[in-house]
Design an enzyme around this catalytic site. Structure first.
Site, PDB file in Angstrom:
ATOM      1  N   ASP A   1       0.827  -1.211   0.000  1.00  0.00           N
ATOM      2  CA  ASP A   1       0.000   0.000   0.000  1.00  0.00           C
ATOM      3  C   ASP A   1       0.858   1.257   0.000  1.00  0.00           C
ATOM      4  O   ASP A   1       0.427   2.317   0.471  1.00  0.00           O
ATOM      5  CB  ASP A   1      -0.936   0.008   1.215  1.00  0.00           C
ATOM      6  CG  ASP A   1      -0.186   0.007   2.536  1.00  0.00           C
ATOM      7  OD1 ASP A   1       1.045  -0.238   2.522  1.00  0.00           O
ATOM      8  OD2 ASP A   1      -0.816   0.237   3.584  1.00  0.00           O
TER       9      ASP A   1
ATOM     10  N   ASP B   1       6.903  -4.236  14.643  1.00  0.00           N
ATOM     11  CA  ASP B   1       7.502  -2.907  14.550  1.00  0.00           C
ATOM     12  C   ASP B   1       7.727  -2.289  15.926  1.00  0.00           C
ATOM     13  O   ASP B   1       8.771  -1.675  16.180  1.00  0.00           O
ATOM     14  CB  ASP B   1       6.672  -1.978  13.656  1.00  0.00           C
ATOM     15  CG  ASP B   1       5.185  -2.024  13.977  1.00  0.00           C
ATOM     16  OD1 ASP B   1       4.757  -2.862  14.795  1.00  0.00           O
ATOM     17  OD2 ASP B   1       4.431  -1.219  13.394  1.00  0.00           O
TER      18      ASP B   1
END
Length: 433
Positions: free
Chosen positions: A200, A277
């Site tokens: 994306d 993350d």
């Protein structure tokens, strides 16, 4: 060969021992064999065999631990080993595109192909999870027409989670996919570095130029562990027009980032089950290392919906400015990003900047000055000031987004602002969150 030999020796010992046990039991007390029933002999034999199997199981467990210890020692040596000199200006930097069920992956691929200056130096690998056939069909068109590689995660099953964690199923699958895909890049394809994007992301015209130029800095400076294309505060109006301006940051940015195989050998074996993350931002992983990040983003996201359910997109992500100028980074001297040079330059710059209150900065009364500094001493002071000035106000493991040595740099109404800790700052507090 060594491992097969070891297993063979164990099997031979096991069989030999049981044969000996059998003959010992049968020949035991030959004068009294007639007095002992066959059933009793079998019962005794069964008990001895069970005890021996238990002993063998313990032995095998010890052998496994020994093998794991040797593998760990081998890995440690590989991580510590001084890398062989390489031509950092020509090393192959594959693009790993993490995909799932977005047919709009074509948008990302189109830009990656459009700006790719050398397909041999920057081969594109799409790693797909989910098993979504319409997306796979889209990717396959690029395989046949442009020669990209398409690999598929072999495990698309749901992950068994207790009820409170089931809503995070997507994060667990994403972390599992990342680990598999990065292992493919580094262990199957045997690349020495990789640039990771997701399905994306748009990329800038100088996306490849940026990573080409920063790779030598990353490779040669052990105080760095990644290069990112992302600025968390990179919204329109909050960045300058200096497209060539780069920083060091203690905050792992992600969203288009590069790492080396040596780093993966360190973190890959302990890769988390979910929220990879944020895990990267923990002190146990970061170990005081920094990343390089740009003033103006070299990626932007068009993925409103994903595992985060559009979190931050409407209020923040869709306003991120994507660089539209080509900066010839490979022709610039980027050695100023090395730790010693950077800290001497950047921290002196912050120190020499006039200090003001947040009210004074917002009033515009000192707009004639090139830069202003606002001091924060507590978590609440930082969050309050950040909200007033429009930057991200959260912390991960005590580190504010884009911060370096506690300093957050951004633009406010055309003026550079440094939101900085006091001069006696002792370091990040992981309890700040």
């Amino acid at each position: 060969m060594r491992r097969k030999h070891l297993v063979g020796v164990v099997v031979v010992i096991f069989l030999t021992w049981n044969v000996l046990m059998y003959y010992m039991l049968v020949s035991r007390n030959p004068g009294k064999v007639g007095a002992v029933s066959v059933q009793d002999q079998l019962r005794n034999l069964q008990g001895d065999i069970q005890r021996q199997l238990s002993h063998n199981s313990d032995l095998l467990q010890q052998l496994r631990k020994f093998r794991e210890q040797k593998q760990s020692e081998k890995l440690d040596k590989e991580i510590r080993r001084t890398p062989h000199p390489i031509d950092t200006n020509s090393v192959v930097l594959p693009i790993l595109l993490i995909a799932c069920d977005r047919t709009t992956v074509s948008r990302s691929l189109d830009l990656l192909l459009k700006y790719n200056p050398n397909k041999k130096r920057f081969p594109i690998i799409v790693s797909q999870d989910c098993g979504h056939k319409p997306t796979a069909d889209v990717i396959q068109r690029y395989v046949s027409e442009h020669g990209i590689q398409h690999i598929k995660h072999p495990n698309t099953t749901d992950i068994k989670l207790p009820w409170p964690q089931r809503k995070f199923q997507g994060y667990y699958k994403l972390s599992r996919h990342y680990k598999w895909a990065l292992n493919q890049v580094f262990h199957t394809f045997n690349y020495s570095a990789v640039i990771i994007v997701e399905d994306d992301l748009d990329v800038s015209p100088d996306f490849y130029e940026y990573f080409s130029a920063t790779f030598p800095v990353l490779h040669q400076d052990p105080s760095l562990w990644c290069v990112s294309a992302w600025n968390d505060n990179g919204k329109v109006g909050m960045v300058s027009d200096e497209a060539d301006l780069l920083y060091r940051t203690d905050f792992f940015p992600g969203l288009g980032w590069m790492l080396e195989k040596s780093t993966w050998l360190e973190i890959g074996p302990k890769w988390p089950d979910a929220f990879w993350d944020d895990w990267m931002r923990h002190p146990d992983q970061r170990k005081g290392r920094a990343c390089i990040r740009p003033e103006i983003c070299r990626t932007s996201t068009f993925g409103k919906k994903g595992v985060s359910k559009g979190l931050f997109f409407e209020k923040h992500l869709k306003f991120i400015k994507l660089n539209d100028k080509f900066v010839p980074f490979t022709k610039k001297d980027l050695t100023y990003l090395q730790k010693d040079k950077y800290e001497q330059y950047f921290m002196k710059l912050v120190k020499d900047t006039p200090e003001v209150t947040v009210s004074e900065a917002m009033s515009g009364h000192k707009s004639n000055m090139k830069a202003l500094k606002i001091i924060y001493s507590t978590k609440d002071e930082f969050k309050s000031t950040a909200k007033k000035l429009g930057i991200m106000d959260d912390f991960k493991a005590g580190v504010p987004r884009v911060a370096y040595n506690g300093v957050v740099s951004f633009m406010y109404r055309g003026q550079r602002i440094y939101l900085a800790p006091p001069s006696n700052w002792k370091g990040y507090d992981p309890k700040w969150s």
